[in-house]
Design a protein around this motif. Sequence first.
Motif, PDB file in Angstrom:
ATOM      1  N   UNK A 131      35.487  42.746  45.334  1.00 22.95           N
ATOM      2  CA  UNK A 131      36.536  43.625  45.885  1.00 22.95           C
ATOM      3  C   UNK A 131      37.612  42.804  46.574  1.00 22.95           C
ATOM      4  N   UNK A 132      37.197  41.760  47.306  1.00 18.54           N
ATOM      5  CA  UNK A 132      38.183  40.886  47.962  1.00 18.54           C
ATOM      6  C   UNK A 132      39.036  40.160  46.930  1.00 18.54           C
ATOM      7  N   UNK A 133      38.414  39.694  45.838  1.00 11.80           N
ATOM      8  CA  UNK A 133      39.181  39.042  44.767  1.00 11.80           C
ATOM      9  C   UNK A 133      40.194  40.001  44.169  1.00 11.80           C
ATOM     10  N   UNK A 134      39.768  41.242  43.959  1.00 14.53           N
ATOM     11  CA  UNK A 134      40.665  42.258  43.397  1.00 14.53           C
ATOM     12  C   UNK A 134      41.836  42.506  44.331  1.00 14.53           C
ATOM     13  N   UNK A 135      41.566  42.665  45.618  1.00 18.20           N
ATOM     14  CA  UNK A 135      42.632  42.901  46.592  1.00 18.20           C
ATOM     15  C   UNK A 135      43.585  41.711  46.654  1.00 18.20           C
ATOM     16  N   UNK A 136      43.043  40.495  46.574  1.00 20.98           N
ATOM     17  CA  UNK A 136      43.881  39.295  46.600  1.00 20.98           C
ATOM     18  C   UNK A 136      44.802  39.246  45.387  1.00 20.98           C
ATOM     19  N   UNK A 137      44.262  39.557  44.219  1.00 25.97           N
ATOM     20  CA  UNK A 137      45.088  39.559  43.004  1.00 25.97           C
ATOM     21  C   UNK A 137      46.203  40.580  43.076  1.00 25.97           C
ATOM     22  N   UNK A 138      45.921  41.744  43.642  1.00 24.05           N
ATOM     23  CA  UNK A 138      46.945  42.792  43.767  1.00 24.05           C
ATOM     24  C   UNK A 138      47.995  42.372  44.786  1.00 24.05           C
ATOM     25  N   UNK A 139      47.559  41.784  45.908  1.00 18.42           N
ATOM     26  CA  UNK A 139      48.512  41.336  46.932  1.00 18.42           C
ATOM     27  C   UNK A 139      49.411  40.217  46.430  1.00 18.42           C
ATOM     28  N   UNK A 140      48.883  39.368  45.531  1.00 20.82           N
ATOM     29  CA  UNK A 140      49.705  38.303  44.946  1.00 20.82           C
ATOM     30  C   UNK A 140      50.773  38.860  44.034  1.00 20.82           C
ATOM     31  N   UNK A 141      50.601  40.098  43.603  1.00 17.42           N
ATOM     32  CA  UNK A 141      51.575  40.698  42.701  1.00 17.42           C
ATOM     33  C   UNK A 141      51.234  40.502  41.234  1.00 17.42           C
ATOM     34  N   UNK A 142      49.988  40.110  40.946  1.00 20.63           N
ATOM     35  CA  UNK A 142      49.571  39.936  39.553  1.00 20.63           C
ATOM     36  C   UNK A 142      49.592  41.284  38.834  1.00 20.63           C
ATOM     37  N   UNK A 143      49.881  41.257  37.564  1.00 14.49           N
ATOM     38  CA  UNK A 143      49.861  42.484  36.764  1.00 14.49           C
ATOM     39  C   UNK A 143      48.420  42.927  36.557  1.00 14.49           C
ATOM     40  N   UNK A 144      48.239  44.173  36.166  1.00 12.57           N
ATOM     41  CA  UNK A 144      46.887  44.695  35.931  1.00 12.57           C
ATOM     42  C   UNK A 144      46.154  43.869  34.892  1.00 12.57           C
ATOM     43  N   UNK A 145      46.842  43.543  33.799  1.00 21.65           N
ATOM     44  CA  UNK A 145      46.219  42.758  32.735  1.00 21.65           C
ATOM     45  C   UNK A 145      45.808  41.367  33.221  1.00 21.65           C
ATOM     46  N   UNK A 146      46.645  40.772  34.054  1.00 20.73           N
ATOM     47  CA  UNK A 146      46.339  39.438  34.563  1.00 20.73           C
ATOM     48  C   UNK A 146      45.117  39.481  35.484  1.00 20.73           C
ATOM     49  N   UNK A 147      45.031  40.500  36.333  1.00 22.63           N
ATOM     50  CA  UNK A 147      43.878  40.645  37.224  1.00 22.63           C
ATOM     51  C   UNK A 147      42.605  40.831  36.400  1.00 22.63           C
ATOM     52  N   UNK A 148      42.663  41.742  35.427  1.00 22.17           N
ATOM     53  CA  UNK A 148      41.488  41.982  34.584  1.00 22.17           C
ATOM     54  C   UNK A 148      41.098  40.738  33.807  1.00 22.17           C
ATOM     55  N   UNK A 149      42.101  40.023  33.286  1.00 16.00           N
ATOM     56  CA  UNK A 149      41.819  38.815  32.502  1.00 16.00           C
ATOM     57  C   UNK A 149      41.179  37.737  33.372  1.00 16.00           C
ATOM     58  N   UNK A 150      41.604  37.631  34.637  1.00 16.52           N
ATOM     59  CA  UNK A 150      40.993  36.632  35.513  1.00 16.52           C
ATOM     60  C   UNK A 150      39.524  36.977  35.781  1.00 16.52           C
ATOM     61  N   UNK A 151      39.219  38.264  35.916  1.00 15.93           N
ATOM     62  CA  UNK A 151      37.825  38.664  36.100  1.00 15.93           C
ATOM     63  C   UNK A 151      37.017  38.414  34.828  1.00 15.93           C
ATOM     64  N   UNK A 152      37.608  38.664  33.676  1.00 13.84           N
ATOM     65  CA  UNK A 152      36.910  38.420  32.409  1.00 13.84           C
ATOM     66  C   UNK A 152      36.625  36.929  32.252  1.00 13.84           C
TER      67      UNK A 152
END
Length: 160
Positions: free
Chosen positions: A69-90
């Motif tokens: 959850x913290x990683x997800x919040x960090x990715x959103x705060x950085x301004x990453x796109x949805x696809x980029x956040x999902x791809x980093x988790x994948x």
Amino acid sequence: MRSSFQFSVSSFEKRLLSAILLLMFALPLTGAGADRFNTLGHRMMCSCGCGQVLLECNHVGCPRSDGMRNELATGIERGDSDDLVLQSFVQKYGATILAAPTTTGFNRVAWVMPFLALAAGLSVAIFFIRRWGKMRAAETPTPSAIDSTFREQARRETEL
């Protein structure tokens, strides 16, 4: 000749422009991050093995969900796109982190197979039901044959 062009803006147009700019810059700050967090969090699975969606992981002391959850919040705060956040988790956790398979490549089979299996099952069931009905109809004697059999038996039994 020199032409001069004057640009005049009325007070109404200034107010309209100000309102549009205010909405453009203020609207993303009014909970859009929370909406993205919820949307993306429900598109991923917890990697602890509980089999629950990331934001719904509710077992006590989950070792992974808080960090994810913290990683997800960090990715959103950085301004990453949805696809980029999902791809980093994948990339970090593997394709099994996604709650639903992607609709590209071989993963399309995961979307199509349930419907194909249902259609095949219905077709087989209809085939056997019709076949059973035809076989049963062929075995059942006609009413005239039943009547003549009983009449013959009744005539023999009533003769003196």
